[in-house]
Design an enzyme around this catalytic site. Sequence first.
Site, short mmCIF file in Angstrom:
data_model
loop_
_atom_site.label_atom_id
_atom_site.label_comp_id
_atom_site.label_asym_id
_atom_site.label_seq_id
_atom_site.Cartn_x
_atom_site.Cartn_y
_atom_site.Cartn_z
N GLY A 1 -3.49 -11.93 -8.28
CA GLY A 1 -4.68 -11.34 -7.50
C GLY A 1 -5.90 -10.88 -8.39
O GLY A 1 -6.04 -11.86 -9.24
N ARG B 1 -5.80 4.84 6.03
CA ARG B 1 -5.71 4.51 4.57
C ARG B 1 -5.82 5.80 3.97
O ARG B 1 -6.56 5.95 2.90
CB ARG B 1 -6.84 3.72 4.17
CG ARG B 1 -6.88 2.07 4.33
CD ARG B 1 -5.55 1.46 3.77
NE ARG B 1 -5.51 0.14 4.10
CZ ARG B 1 -5.16 -0.26 5.25
NH1 ARG B 1 -4.19 0.42 5.95
NH2 ARG B 1 -5.09 -1.83 5.45
N TYR C 1 -4.26 6.10 0.26
CA TYR C 1 -5.01 5.13 -0.56
C TYR C 1 -6.38 5.55 -0.91
O TYR C 1 -6.82 5.51 -1.88
CB TYR C 1 -5.10 3.76 0.10
CG TYR C 1 -5.59 2.65 -0.83
CD1 TYR C 1 -4.73 1.95 -1.81
CD2 TYR C 1 -6.84 1.96 -0.04
CE1 TYR C 1 -5.58 0.98 -2.68
CE2 TYR C 1 -7.22 1.02 -0.86
CZ TYR C 1 -6.75 0.58 -2.11
OH TYR C 1 -7.22 -0.74 -3.07
N LYS D 1 -7.93 6.38 -4.29
CA LYS D 1 -9.03 5.54 -5.07
C LYS D 1 -10.33 6.48 -5.43
O LYS D 1 -11.19 6.29 -6.26
CB LYS D 1 -9.29 4.45 -4.04
CG LYS D 1 -8.32 3.35 -4.30
CD LYS D 1 -8.06 2.81 -5.44
CE LYS D 1 -7.19 1.69 -5.68
NZ LYS D 1 -6.73 1.01 -6.86
N ASP E 1 -8.68 -11.42 -0.41
CA ASP E 1 -7.29 -12.03 -0.12
C ASP E 1 -6.39 -12.46 -1.41
O ASP E 1 -6.45 -13.60 -1.87
CB ASP E 1 -7.96 -13.87 0.66
CG ASP E 1 -6.72 -14.18 1.54
OD1 ASP E 1 -5.97 -13.59 1.53
OD2 ASP E 1 -7.05 -15.16 2.08
N THR E 2 -5.70 -11.61 -1.61
CA THR E 2 -4.79 -11.68 -2.70
C THR E 2 -3.04 -11.57 -2.18
O THR E 2 -2.91 -11.39 -0.89
CB THR E 2 -4.72 -10.31 -3.54
OG1 THR E 2 -4.51 -9.13 -2.51
CG2 THR E 2 -6.25 -10.23 -4.05
N PRO E 3 -2.22 -11.79 -2.85
CA PRO E 3 -0.85 -11.89 -2.36
C PRO E 3 -0.29 -10.66 -1.64
O PRO E 3 0.26 -10.57 -0.73
CB PRO E 3 0.02 -12.08 -3.71
CG PRO E 3 -1.04 -12.84 -4.38
CD PRO E 3 -2.12 -12.55 -4.31
N SER E 4 -0.87 -9.36 -2.03
CA SER E 4 -0.46 -8.33 -1.51
C SER E 4 -1.15 -7.98 -0.19
O SER E 4 -0.71 -7.27 0.52
CB SER E 4 -0.64 -7.02 -2.45
OG SER E 4 -1.97 -6.80 -2.66
N ARG F 1 -13.42 -6.52 9.57
CA ARG F 1 -13.86 -5.41 9.18
C ARG F 1 -14.96 -5.85 8.08
O ARG F 1 -15.57 -4.89 7.59
CB ARG F 1 -12.44 -4.77 8.27
CG ARG F 1 -12.53 -3.37 8.07
CD ARG F 1 -10.99 -3.05 7.68
NE ARG F 1 -11.08 -3.51 6.22
CZ ARG F 1 -9.90 -3.10 5.33
NH1 ARG F 1 -9.02 -2.08 5.97
NH2 ARG F 1 -9.70 -3.46 4.28
P1 NAD Z 1 -1.85 -7.48 -5.74
O1 NAD Z 1 -1.63 -6.14 -5.23
O2 NAD Z 1 -1.54 -8.68 -5.09
O3 NAD Z 1 -1.07 -7.43 -6.90
C1 NAD Z 1 -0.67 -6.36 -7.77
C2 NAD Z 1 0.08 -6.76 -9.14
O4 NAD Z 1 0.23 -5.45 -9.62
C3 NAD Z 1 1.27 -7.47 -9.04
O5 NAD Z 1 1.23 -8.59 -10.21
C4 NAD Z 1 2.36 -6.69 -9.63
O6 NAD Z 1 3.39 -7.14 -10.06
C5 NAD Z 1 1.60 -5.65 -10.25
N1 NAD Z 1 2.19 -4.28 -10.31
C6 NAD Z 1 2.89 -3.52 -9.43
N2 NAD Z 1 3.24 -2.29 -9.88
C7 NAD Z 1 2.95 -2.46 -11.22
C8 NAD Z 1 3.25 -1.45 -12.29
N3 NAD Z 1 3.88 -0.35 -12.07
N4 NAD Z 1 2.96 -1.76 -13.53
C9 NAD Z 1 2.41 -2.96 -13.71
N5 NAD Z 1 2.01 -3.82 -12.73
C10 NAD Z 1 2.29 -3.58 -11.35
O7 NAD Z 1 -3.24 -7.51 -6.34
P2 NAD Z 1 -4.68 -7.05 -5.82
O8 NAD Z 1 -4.75 -6.98 -4.33
O9 NAD Z 1 -5.59 -7.84 -6.53
O10 NAD Z 1 -4.97 -5.67 -6.32
C11 NAD Z 1 -5.19 -5.15 -7.43
C12 NAD Z 1 -5.80 -3.95 -7.31
O11 NAD Z 1 -6.98 -4.03 -6.67
C13 NAD Z 1 -5.09 -2.79 -6.69
O12 NAD Z 1 -5.55 -1.57 -7.44
C14 NAD Z 1 -5.92 -2.67 -5.34
O13 NAD Z 1 -5.81 -1.37 -4.84
C15 NAD Z 1 -7.19 -3.26 -5.76
N6 NAD Z 1 -8.10 -3.46 -4.49
C16 NAD Z 1 -7.46 -4.53 -3.88
C17 NAD Z 1 -8.20 -5.12 -2.60
C18 NAD Z 1 -7.74 -5.91 -1.99
O14 NAD Z 1 -8.24 -6.30 -0.74
N7 NAD Z 1 -6.87 -6.97 -2.39
C19 NAD Z 1 -9.41 -4.32 -2.31
C20 NAD Z 1 -9.85 -3.47 -3.38
C21 NAD Z 1 -9.19 -2.70 -4.36
#
Ligand code: NAD
Length: 249
Positions: A16, A148, A151, A155, A185-188, A209
């Site tokens: 991500g 949310r 969350y 945040k 668009d990430t794995p989570s 959205r």
């Molecule tokens: P993701 O959620 O797909 O991946 C998260 C990563 O965090 C994984 O590699 C996982 O192994 C790691 N992880 C989980 N628990 C952990 C821990 N205890 N210690 C260390 N690593 C850990 O990635 P993403 O969607 O890019 O999200 C990353 C950040 O961006 C998050 O804080 C998320 O809230 C934030 N964010 C994401 C979005 C979105 O739409 N994807 C939007 C705004 C903010």
Amino acid sequence: MRLKGKTALITAAGQGIGQAAALAMAAEGAVVYATDVNAELLKSYQGVANVHTAVLNVLDKNAIAAQVASMDRIDVIFNCAGFVHNGSIVEAKDEEWEFAFNLNVRSQFWMIQAAIPKMVAQFEKDGRGGSIINMASVCSSVKGLPNRFIYGTSKAAVIGLTKSVAADFVRQGIRCNAICPGTVDTPSLQDRINSYADPAQARKDFINRQPMGRLAQAAEIAPIVTFLASDESIFATGNAYMVDGGMTI
Ligand code: NAD
């Protein structure tokens, strides 16, 4: 090479946005310590120049301290780890609240607390302090989004934490900023989409959205991280930067 001579520590860099930022910073010449709780995901960095990997669970205070202590210097921290819970305040469970605050907020508190003495010492020695970049979200104190509750609350706390650190260390060479992405668009995100009864409709709803009519790619969030890591942003601290495809227009 905008980050030449800088050493960066990144959490949740296995996939991500964290991974995209690690690759972008390494490409700009930083020495990057890409960390994640998942050792398997870190294998993707094999052969990538300027990147060291380490398993780091940000729920483990001692592990954070050990990682920080193992590094000669730290110019940049990107606190990226976080988790999204669904639901309103009515459905929210205490254990979800606790997990979210521990992962999304306390991890940043611990990381920054561990790294600050090193950054301040660097500033006193050679005038180069540090830049801390915290992952918030547009869903926070900036904007309320449906379902949310936990969350968005966590945040919002990240933004408060960011401003507090920025205020306390503004004279000691430490900058602290937050970034607030829209939907990426990430794995989570894909996992969240798959958890809906109708994943195809869920993806459409996430896209709807977004005022731009599409999701962001992780590589489209990485440049703001690189900018905040670099000296181009040297006069910027205590801010929350939207990169949200127009969600806050
Ligand atoms: P993701 O959620 O797909 O991946 C998260 C990563 O965090 C994984 O590699 C996982 O192994 C790691 N992880 C989980 N628990 C952990 C821990 N205890 N210690 C260390 N690593 C850990 O990635 P993403 O969607 O890019 O999200 C990353 C950040 O961006 C998050 O804080 C998320 O809230 C934030 N964010 C994401 C979005 C979105 O739409 N994807 C939007 C705004 C903010």
